[in-house]
Design an enzyme around this catalytic site. Sequence first.
Site, PDB file in Angstrom:
ATOM      1  N   CYS A 252       0.817  -1.197   0.000  1.00 52.65           N
ATOM      2  CA  CYS A 252       0.000   0.000   0.000  1.00 52.65           C
ATOM      3  C   CYS A 252       0.856   1.254   0.000  1.00 52.65           C
ATOM      4  CB  CYS A 252      -0.901   0.015   1.243  1.00 52.65           C
ATOM      5  SG  CYS A 252      -1.869  -1.490   1.464  1.00 52.65           S
TER       6      CYS A 252
ATOM      7  N   ARG B 154      -4.857   1.364  -0.511  1.00 53.44           N
ATOM      8  CA  ARG B 154      -4.720  -0.075  -0.300  1.00 53.44           C
ATOM      9  C   ARG B 154      -4.739  -0.868  -1.598  1.00 53.44           C
ATOM     10  NH1 ARG B 154      -8.825  -4.264   2.666  1.00 53.44           N
ATOM     11  NH2 ARG B 154      -7.300  -5.875   3.136  1.00 53.44           N
ATOM     12  N   LEU B 155      -3.835  -1.832  -1.666  1.00 51.90           N
ATOM     13  CA  LEU B 155      -3.881  -2.874  -2.673  1.00 51.90           C
ATOM     14  C   LEU B 155      -4.566  -4.063  -2.012  1.00 51.90           C
ATOM     15  CD1 LEU B 155      -3.070  -4.003  -5.457  1.00 51.90           C
ATOM     16  CD2 LEU B 155      -0.868  -4.626  -4.480  1.00 51.90           C
ATOM     17  N   ALA B 156      -5.890  -4.150  -2.178  1.00 50.82           N
ATOM     18  CA  ALA B 156      -6.685  -5.129  -1.436  1.00 50.82           C
ATOM     19  C   ALA B 156      -6.566  -6.508  -2.065  1.00 50.82           C
ATOM     20  CB  ALA B 156      -8.150  -4.698  -1.409  1.00 50.82           C
ATOM     21  N   VAL B 157      -6.500  -7.520  -1.199  1.00 49.13           N
ATOM     22  CA  VAL B 157      -6.396  -8.887  -1.687  1.00 49.13           C
ATOM     23  C   VAL B 157      -7.480  -9.757  -1.042  1.00 49.13           C
ATOM     24  CG1 VAL B 157      -4.926 -10.913  -1.850  1.00 49.13           C
ATOM     25  CG2 VAL B 157      -3.950  -8.638  -2.185  1.00 49.13           C
TER      26      VAL B 157
ATOM     27  N   GLY C 148       3.196  -3.020   3.576  1.00 49.29           N
ATOM     28  CA  GLY C 148       4.184  -4.079   3.625  1.00 49.29           C
ATOM     29  C   GLY C 148       3.583  -5.429   3.905  1.00 49.29           C
ATOM     30  N   GLU C 149       4.458  -6.329   4.324  1.00 47.33           N
ATOM     31  CA  GLU C 149       4.013  -7.663   4.682  1.00 47.33           C
ATOM     32  C   GLU C 149       4.927  -8.231   5.748  1.00 47.33           C
ATOM     33  OE1 GLU C 149       2.308 -11.756   2.920  1.00 47.33           O
ATOM     34  OE2 GLU C 149       2.704 -10.061   1.605  1.00 47.33           O
TER      35      GLU C 149
ATOM     36  N   LEU D 254      10.179 -13.338 -11.066  1.00 50.42           N
ATOM     37  CA  LEU D 254      10.930 -12.624 -12.093  1.00 50.42           C
ATOM     38  C   LEU D 254      12.152 -13.464 -12.442  1.00 50.42           C
ATOM     39  CD1 LEU D 254      10.853  -9.072 -10.452  1.00 50.42           C
ATOM     40  CD2 LEU D 254       9.175 -10.090 -12.000  1.00 50.42           C
TER      41      LEU D 254
ATOM     42  N   SER E 290      11.493 -11.816  -6.475  1.00 51.44           N
ATOM     43  CA  SER E 290      12.634 -11.264  -7.194  1.00 51.44           C
ATOM     44  C   SER E 290      13.946 -11.791  -6.620  1.00 51.44           C
ATOM     45  CB  SER E 290      12.613  -9.729  -7.099  1.00 51.44           C
ATOM     46  OG  SER E 290      13.837  -9.168  -7.520  1.00 51.44           O
TER      47      SER E 290
END
EC number: 6.3.5.4
Length: 624
Positions: free
Chosen positions: A9, A57-60, A86-87, A270, A387
């Site tokens: 986010c 937010r990048l909602a999942v 983050g995570e 990647l 990555s």
Amino acid sequence: MRRGVVEMCGISGWVDFDRDLGQARGVAQAMTDTMACRGPDDEGLWLAPHAALGHRRLAVIDIEGGRQPMVAEEDGRPLAVLTYSGEVYNFRELRAELAARGHRFRTRSDTEVVLRAYLEWGDDLAARLNGMFAFAIWDTRRAELLLVRDRMGIKPLYYRPTPAGVLFGSEPKAILANPLAQPPVVDADGLRELLALVKTPEHGIYRGMYEVRPGQLVRVSRQGLSRRRYWRLESREHTDDLDTTVRTVRGLLDDIVGRQLISDVPLCSLLSGGLDSSAVTALAAKALRERGAGRIRSFAVDFAGYSDNFEPDEMRGTPDAPYVHDVVRHIGPDHTDIVLDSADLMDPAARAAVLRARDLPIGVSDMDVSLYLLFHAIRGHSTVALSGESADEVFGGYRWFHDPEAVGADTFPWLATPGIARYGGLGALLDESLLRKLDLPGYRAESYRQALAEVPRLPGESGLERRMREIGYLHLTRFVQILLDRKDRMSMAVGLEVRVPFCDHRLVEYVFNTPWAMKTFDGYEKSLLRAASADVLPRSVLERRKSPYPSTQDPSYERALRVETARLLDRGDMAVAPLIDLEKARAALVLPAGPGGPLGSRAALEGLLQFNAWLEEYGARIEI
């Protein structure tokens, strides 16, 4: 794949002890809106008399339960408010520990685990987190703000102190959206930082702006602002033998990659055909097979005609594509090549998007644009990507690690390497009087001295081992920041989360303290990584020498660059004109291609175009 939560986010905020920020919704919203690319799915604001927190937010999953800013309450009154990016990969263990201590959870998100961890352990929570993160917590009980950044600086976080508080955001653009940060000014030190190819911890380039240093806490209260490091590299004696060291590295990698496969959304890898990305892809494929979760998806970037017309240079000895396809045949991922041409790389919309993502003219344009376009294409299929970034810094992969002249130079080793030194960009075209004022050699020398003074020494260590510890530290605290920042900006510009397994602090700490003789025991670079992943990779990749991220060799790209630069130089209102020597710039237009061309004159032209575009778009003032 195991069920988990992704919270990639953008965050922003404003603390002011002299005004009522409950009446500042418009400005707080404007700051948050600048982070829309980092979080395209949802937004939130939390306002109080002296604090305004914003979130994109990048909602999942758990879309409603995981909304932010998130508030922890007791008897209907707020205790603390969190805006988080983050995570945390160990959030399940932390959640179980907190539940055993009496905490109750309303959601399945790692966000709530971080918030509850703060209520339990205060700012000591940071040392318990394994992951990549940047977050802000407003403690309503103490009227204090806490800013926290992960140990390696994977996620960015900036702040700007004000007379009565602070502004903060994931990127400078969030801070610049507040009138208190206008107009944006870059002074002599900021310009030096832009041009010197060094990365000074905490330096935000814009006057008055700072980065939260990796592994650092920043606390803001009525009494002022304070900083504390909760993590830094330490030197310890390495007592494991070689076989044990290789097994330990492999065990760490298996655990790290396994944790970072947690996702409820399409996940990919990647793949460049180099040792780093191939190892991550192969270990991820192995883990997914063992879980019965299907094949890993993989993506690679390539340029039209690149392999057929490739010419080795001082930086790259081989093209990527043949090695990528060897890995694909060996481990069987669901693979896609993203092929770009010169028109793609010169596309004005893509180049503008890269500049907006960067906020500063600090990139190498064709490589930034190609990375952005690669991520844009991937985002149509996946939301999360693994990555191989940072393995070179951790394991000693760059060519200059193995060049006695670079190792022995009294400067950052990458600055003693011609192929890198030529990426000077605009610096090659600056007016001579300005160059004298800036004294870039002096700035680099002072930065180098400061970095060396930080190196944690090991008693009794001397000679090459002592020097390689220094060089490892320089890369893990300076050079890696340049590349992590680039990867974060290009990926989050399209709402793609990129995870970097080699930045797990457990692996970094272990390998940092492994003797250089072990890191090079087989005569190649990155010996430990090669040995630890030998059973999952094809021989061609195991024997391949380091080749950096590709840069197009298509002559038509350079021709297009020269045409664009000529148009700019013919304008009478060029914003960058006061900084450059016009005769040098015109001479760069006719320098021959080939050695010194793509890395010399081409880099100068790229820098000129990018710097001018930044001055025009951001309205930045240069004050020397």
